[in-house]
Scaffold this active site. Sequence first.
Site, PDB file in Angstrom:
ATOM      1  N   ASP A  76       0.863  -1.176   0.000  1.00 47.55           N
ATOM      2  CA  ASP A  76       0.000   0.000   0.000  1.00 47.55           C
ATOM      3  C   ASP A  76       0.905   1.233   0.000  1.00 47.55           C
ATOM      4  O   ASP A  76       1.817   1.307  -0.809  1.00 47.55           O
ATOM      5  CB  ASP A  76      -0.950  -0.069   1.211  1.00 47.55           C
ATOM      6  CG  ASP A  76      -1.962   1.054   1.250  1.00 47.55           C
ATOM      7  OD1 ASP A  76      -2.942   0.982   0.484  1.00 47.55           O
ATOM      8  OD2 ASP A  76      -1.778   2.008   2.045  1.00 47.55           O
ATOM      9  N   HIS A 304      -6.795  -6.251  -1.890  1.00 54.03           N
ATOM     10  CA  HIS A 304      -5.782  -5.243  -1.584  1.00 54.03           C
ATOM     11  C   HIS A 304      -4.837  -5.644  -0.463  1.00 54.03           C
ATOM     12  O   HIS A 304      -3.675  -5.242  -0.463  1.00 54.03           O
ATOM     13  CB  HIS A 304      -6.485  -3.933  -1.205  1.00 54.03           C
ATOM     14  CG  HIS A 304      -5.538  -2.818  -0.917  1.00 54.03           C
ATOM     15  ND1 HIS A 304      -4.670  -2.318  -1.871  1.00 54.03           N
ATOM     16  CD2 HIS A 304      -5.295  -2.113   0.226  1.00 54.03           C
ATOM     17  CE1 HIS A 304      -3.949  -1.339  -1.334  1.00 54.03           C
ATOM     18  NE2 HIS A 304      -4.310  -1.202  -0.068  1.00 54.03           N
TER      19      HIS A 304
END
Length: 325
Positions: A76, A304
């Site tokens: 991320d 994610h």
Amino acid sequence: MVLMVHGFPQCWYSWRHQMDALSGAGYRAVAMDLRGYGRSSKPAEVAAYRITESVADCVGVVEALGESSAVIVGHDYGAPVAWVSAWTRPDIFSGVVALSQPFGGRGLAGLPGYPFGERRPSEVARDLAGPDMLFYQEYFSLPGGVAEQEIDADVRSWLISGLYTLSADHPLPPELVGVDLAALPPDFLRDFVRSAMCVPRTEGFGARLEVPEKLPDWLDQGDVDFLVAELEHTGLTGPLNHYRTTDLNWEALGEYKDRPVTVPALFIGGDRDVTTIWSQEAIARIGEKVKDLRGAVILAHCGHWIQQEQPEAVNRELLAFLAGL
């Protein structure tokens, strides 16, 4: 030494599945909290959260632990931190592994149409969102603590809904079932990003999130309790300040824009990860900027939260990369 850097809204704990795997293979496994998170310091001024400061923190951790070099791994927002660390300090970071986010140059995010920061990030985000919406990074950057107030109202529900909605456990809308999300035409890609990661000006980011009936298998109540406690300890202003520096980062990294990443590199994405999906141009062109790419792996049925959703696959790829250095 392998230094792992987390993203939002996480902390060092997001690497819990990698710590034992790395140490068991003979590596010194270190997972840090970025400034503003967890037990790290929390400067008041926004400029203290520029990515150049995060890189300096990573160098400081290596040196404080008595090492002269490390392989850096990021997920991320931690992925751009890892990329920029390897890009600007190859004397310290001898290899880089990035999860979710491929190399995005001075723009960091690899956004559609401008994968390496060819334009100022705030301008690209405005064009991407359109007049009636805000790209999530712009929403997180709103003055007056708008995002902080939304999240602080119910940290636990906001966190659970974010972890679930951006994972592969969240069902796709019917019109996207069976679609190769990694090969969307540009107009469809922009529509996808708008629907997934842009916020109507009259709403909060929570309007894009869904609270699950039960936690995904990769997340248990103890995990949630730990992450919530860390966010409540640290507050949201520090973590969100990293998003308030996008243009400052773009300016600070201008001197490096024509330099490639020279150290060995590995990218790991998820086929259901919205960040990997919007970065498809940056992934396709990564060889233009990363000169020793050892692999670009897209994990199937993975959203994610890559190293948490598929820890065994990530550990396998990570250990293979490290063994080849």
